[in-house]
Design an enzyme around this catalytic site. Structure first.
Site, mmCIF file in Angstrom:
data_model
loop_
_atom_site.group_PDB
_atom_site.id
_atom_site.type_symbol
_atom_site.label_atom_id
_atom_site.label_comp_id
_atom_site.label_asym_id
_atom_site.label_seq_id
_atom_site.Cartn_x
_atom_site.Cartn_y
_atom_site.Cartn_z
ATOM 1 N N CYS A 61 13.342 4.981 -6.835
ATOM 2 C CA CYS A 61 12.666 6.228 -7.167
ATOM 3 C C CYS A 61 13.517 7.419 -6.741
ATOM 4 O O CYS A 61 14.000 7.480 -5.613
ATOM 5 C CB CYS A 61 11.310 6.301 -6.483
ATOM 6 S SG CYS A 61 10.128 5.101 -7.110
ATOM 7 N N LYS A 91 4.548 4.733 0.316
ATOM 8 C CA LYS A 91 5.573 4.052 1.115
ATOM 9 C C LYS A 91 6.805 4.929 1.264
ATOM 10 O O LYS A 91 7.482 4.925 2.292
ATOM 11 C CB LYS A 91 5.936 2.717 0.475
ATOM 12 C CG LYS A 91 4.822 1.695 0.508
ATOM 13 C CD LYS A 91 5.233 0.387 -0.134
ATOM 14 C CE LYS A 91 5.482 0.520 -1.618
ATOM 15 N NZ LYS A 91 4.310 0.981 -2.383
#
Length: 972
Positions: A61, A91
């Site tokens: 990401c 997370k």
């Protein structure tokens, strides 16, 4: 934006080479510090650094990290990352707590107490730690042989991947126990058997009109795709199909939910293929030309094949019942596979000599007019040696135009027109009498006819009893999936993931799903099965066994070593695959000493709870003579090590990062904060160990131990003059679209036509690695799998539903005592497998493991919401808290996996309470790839009168969570 501070040397190198020559943007001027790859640390400075999150290990990401006074204080999504759409998950945000966690390993540690007790760790120097490791491993190797060692790796953060290959030339062991065996490895295994290595990945980021998620919840925890983009893909699709025993968070939004019984995926996929075939929705142009569907099978033929081996990871000699010219005439070629031509009413051939390019340095496909051609076909237009980036037309056959940007609004590859196929019209069904060169007569049948007959065995009305999916619903899903929205290509690939790999029939499951995508025209097309993003800037941890240096040896070069690979005796395909030993067999050999002792090893970013029976794995680790671990934390696996080495967090390390799957993005992890104390970067640790053994680590014999900067420059050499330039460009302009960086390869669809699908990674394309077709023995996408036939017989050449030995079908008596099917392994939004149990933000949200139970079952069993339950199998017994959920069928539970409790005492940290793989039968697994049966096995469930296990953090109010708050001082 203030750019990252880089070393003077990197800046000089970047300035010396024009960025235009590499096809990347200019390098802006900035101030540079002497210390390379570190973030600014001056008081009062606030900076925003573009990076790549590794909070879950599988996705990449794009994120912005805000650094204030040298501390990372905020993590948010990067809008330049098209594959993550400016989002990042909890997370990712919680990585701030991980980086500054008070319990992070900061120094090398040595055990002082016997294994199985509290280790009594003491701090030691790096010199002592590295010397002790070299001595310990080499003593085991000298006493028992290299095969007594094993490597153990977990999640794929690229820089910590050395256990997958990087220790081979030191340990000289054939034995690796890597999570890959139960996590995407079987999918890669299957696609390599059928088409191309790792082509299980689909380009769902291209927004296919029919979006199919099969056996996964990627919206809950990133895996190959990001949460937000997966939701967007599902919501914008004309039809969203969910295939899952459970109703998932995203699956409840699906237009069609196929709630199959766990482990019956092959039967369902073949049922859908049957609908496609009977409704004439087959992409006949692709199937006839680019698969081996028209090749002829002679059932009573003695399997035979070429004298030249097929190369995957080792030389393998193919033996098949497919008819070749060598069967029919003296001097005939075993590379020429026969078909029946309807036009001439005679036998014709396809010549698969393209595979020789991998094994014969004298073979020149450009000089072979029949290479990978059909009889009577005009030779394909070959790479001309002048460079592959000049024109679009060089990427396809002569005279073809194709089209670019096939869907507006999305980054799309260029698509060549389907190549003409007019020389023959191969028969797809019928029986044909053929005369062998010895005069004997035989009956030959097309592969397609046998495949269609196999699919008919699982027609929807027949498979319903196996899968639990109503025939009419399966038919509806197949018709929607197979009826094209655009006549030029299929409706999209299938996003299939872990669950299909865990029931003991993973290879059959994956092959069947891939063939469903194949016959509907979704191989390497828009939104289809495209495989891993093709650009070679990936690995930072495996230089030793991936280098070009002739000085470096490897177990794969020694058949006598590979023959000792644990599990090869019971899994014949390991000889072809060569990339892992069988984890179950490693644990058993460690405990029993049979067939030989297992006495030493290494673990890097992994644990023993991820596959096979956890209890047996623990006993194996306990008896090792020497074991070392490289990680961020003390955890159950590390507590059985003799030496622990502290590594760095993703906020502290530099590495390029490409999309693992078909996302098509390229970015980087960029150091944002100073590393903690005496932590080292994983590649530097492994290189130091190699240097102490006088084994080259680098790619250049003249420079066997490159610096970190040299390694970084090397891995980005294909796209940038230096790592410094790469980082500067990334900071200025964000993530790259690999389709634009690699237009000939990743930027082109239907690469089986152009020759770039199976192109090896090299500095430049050559005639040897730009050959149309697939990297299979027949050079076709194989419906009839010749490698599987070679090692397991013709009965396994086509996918078939094979329930495992502990299934209800094969062992009904077992299910009388253990009547509930236990699923497990689903994605949890705040955790990634065994990670993050010590992060307060995560643990507050999800403090204990939960087992999903249908409320009607719970009522019958006397269980209420929140009750702790015993889950018991013949092999073990665990406790989890009940979570009543109508989304699981009756008679099925869904447990959580790889639980341990950092708040519990060492060495076990409470793993015996809830680690679900204690329930696993270690004696059975997938017969083809060895993946352990970690889902779908029989259990019984009852209320635990003992309640919550003693000593664990059971709710967000537990004051012990405050002790895990970040510590910013004293990191030096």
């Amino acid at each position: 934006m203030t750019a990252l501070k880089l070393s003077r040397r990197s800046f000089i190198k970047a300035a010396a080479v024009t960025s235009a020559a590499m096809g990347m943007g200019g390098v802006a001027g900035t101030a540079f510090a002497e210390e390379p790859y570190t973030a600014a640390n001056s008081a009062g400075e606030v900076r925003r650094i573009r990076s790549c999150c590794r909070g879950c290990g599988k996705m990449e990401c794009g994120v912005w990290v805000t650094v204030e006074n040298g501390r990372a204080v905020k993590i948010e999504g990067d809008e330049s990352a098209p594959h993550t759409m400016g989002s990042c998950c909890n997370k990712s945000v919680a990585s701030l707590q991980a980086c500054y966690h008070p319990d992070r390993l900061a120094y090398p540690m040595k055990r002082t107490q016997p294994k199985g007790e509290d280790p009594g760790w003491v701090r030691i120097s790096w010199e002592e730690a590295l010397d002790s490791i070299v001595e310990g491993i080499n003593q085991v190797k000298a006493k028992y042989g290299g095969e007594s060692l094993f490597t153990m790796g977990g999640t794929g953060r690229i820089w910590c991947m050395s256990p997958y290959a990087g220790y081979g030339s030191w340990f000289m062991t054939p034995n690796t126990s890597v999570a890959w065996q139960v996590c995407k490895g079987p999918r890669h295994f299957s696609s390599a058997l059928t088409s191309e290595y790792n082509h299980s990945w689909s380009a769902s980021v291209e927004r296919p009109p029919v979006f199919t998620i099969w056996a996964s919840t990627p919206e809950g925890s990133n895996y190959d795709e990001a949460g937000r983009s997966v939701v967007d893909e599902a919501m914008q699709a004309d039809t969203f199909i969910s295939v899952d025993p459970r109703t998932t968070n995203l699956g409840k939004e699906s237009d069609i939910h196929l709630a199959l019984r766990g482990g019956t995926d092959t039967a369902l996929a073949l049922a859908m293929c049957d609908v496609i075939i009977k409704n004439d929705l087959v992409d006949w142009g692709f199937v006839k030309r680019w698969t081996n569907a028209p090749f002829l099978v002679v059932a009573d033929k003695e399997p035979s094949g070429p004298d030249a081996p097929h190369i995957f990871h080792g030389p393998n000699f193919i033996k098949t019942t497919l008819l070749t010219q060598a069967d029919l005439q003296e001097g005939g070629s075993p590379f020429k596979y026969m078909v029946w031509d309807n036009t001439s009413q005679s036998l014709k051939w396809f010549n698969a000599t393209g595979q020789l390019a991998a094994v014969d340095p004298t073979y020149d496909p450009a000089a072979d007019p029949e290479c990978n051609c059909w009889e009577g076909e005009q030779p394909w237009a070959r790479y001309d040696g002048e460079g592959h980036k000049d024109t679009w037309s060089r990427r396809t056959f002569a005279g073809q135009e194709g089209e670019a940007n096939v869907r507006e609004g999305h980054s799309q590859a260029w698509m060549p027109d389907p190549d003409a196929f007019e020389s023959i019209d191969p028969a797809m069904e019928g029986q044909f009498e053929v005369t062998f060169k010895d005069g004997s007569k035989h009956t030959a049948v097309p592969v397609w006819q046998l495949f269609a007959e196999r699919c008919d065995q699982y027609a929807p009305e027949k498979s319903a009893e196996i899968t639990g999916c109503p025939a009419e619903q399966v038919t509806e899903a197949a018709l929607v999936y197979g009826t094209r929205k655009d006549p030029r290509w299929g409706n999209g690939g299938i996003l299939y993931q872990l669950a299909v790999e865990h029931h003991g029939n993973s290879i059959m499951n994956c092959r069947a799903i891939e063939l469903l995508t194949c016959i509907t025209g979704n191989t390497d097309g828009p939104g289809g099965q495209r495989g891993a993003t093709k650009i070679d800037v990936n690995y930072m941890g495996n230089f030793s066994d991936q280098s070009y240096s002739k000085a470096i040896d490897s177990p794969l070069a020694h058949p006598e070593i590979m023959e000792k690979q644990l599990g090869r005796d019971t899994h014949p395909l390991f000889e072809w695959w060569g990339l892992w030993a069988n984890a179950n067999s490693i644990w058993e050999a460690g405990v029993t000493g049979d067939p030989y002792p297992v006495k030493g090893g290494v673990c890097q970013s992994g644990d023993f709870m991820n596959m096979g029976n956890t209890t047996m794995a623990w006993e194996c680790l306990k008896q090792l003579d020497f074991f070392f671990d490289i990680d961020l934390w003390h955890h159950p696996t590390s507590e059985l090590a003799d030496i622990i080495l502290p590594c760095r967090h993703w906020l502290e390390v530099p590495t390029p990062r490409q999309s693992q799957g078909s996302g098509g993005a390229l970015g980087a992890c960029v150091p944002c904060v100073e590393p903690l104390a005496e932590t080292w970067y994983d590649p530097e640790i492994v290189e130091a160990l190699y240097q102490r053994n006088n084994i080259p680590w680098g790619w250049d014999e003249a420079n066997p131990y490159p610096t970190l900067e040299e390694k970084l420059d090397y891995v980005v050499r294909e796209v940038s003059p230096s790592w410094a330039a790469y980082v500067e460009e990334f900071q200025q302009n964000g993530w790259w679209d690999v389709k634009k960086l690699r237009p000939d390869d990743w930027g082109t669809y239907r690469r089986y036509q152009t020759g770039f699908l199976k192109k090896a990674y090299t500095e430049a394309p050559t005639p040897q690695n730009v050959i149309p077709g697939f990297n299979t023995p027949t050079q076709k996408q194989e419906i009839w799998c010749t490698v599987m036939e070679t090692y397991h017989g013709a009965e396994d050449a086509l996918p078939d539903y094979r329930p495992n030995p502990d299934s209800r079908e094969r062992n009904p008596e077992l299910w009388e005592e253990y009547p509930v099917q236990c699923l497990t392994g689903r994605r949890i939004p705040v955790y990634f497998h065994s990670e993050h149990r010590q992060l307060p933000w995560c643990r507050e949200v999800w403090p204990v493991p939960r087992v999903e139970i249908n409320p009607d079952d719970a009522r019958e069993w006397g269980i209420e919401q929140g009750d702790w339950c015993w889950i018991e199998s013949p092999h073990g017994k665990i406790r989890e808290a009940a979570d009543l959920f109508y989304g699981v069928p009756r008679g099925v539970i869904n447990c959580e996996h790889t639980w341990w409790f950092p708040e519990c005492p060492a060495p076990e940290y409470g793993w015996r309470y809830s680690a679900v793989n204690q329930l696993v039968n270690n004696s059975i697994d997938d017969p083809h790839c060895g993946s352990a049966i970690v889902r779908g096995y029989p259990v019984k469930v009852y209320k635990a009168e003992e309640g919550c296990p003693e000593g664990i953090i059971a709710d967000a109010s537990d004051p012990r969570l405050k002790a895990w708050q970040p510590v910013y001082e004293g990191r030096a």
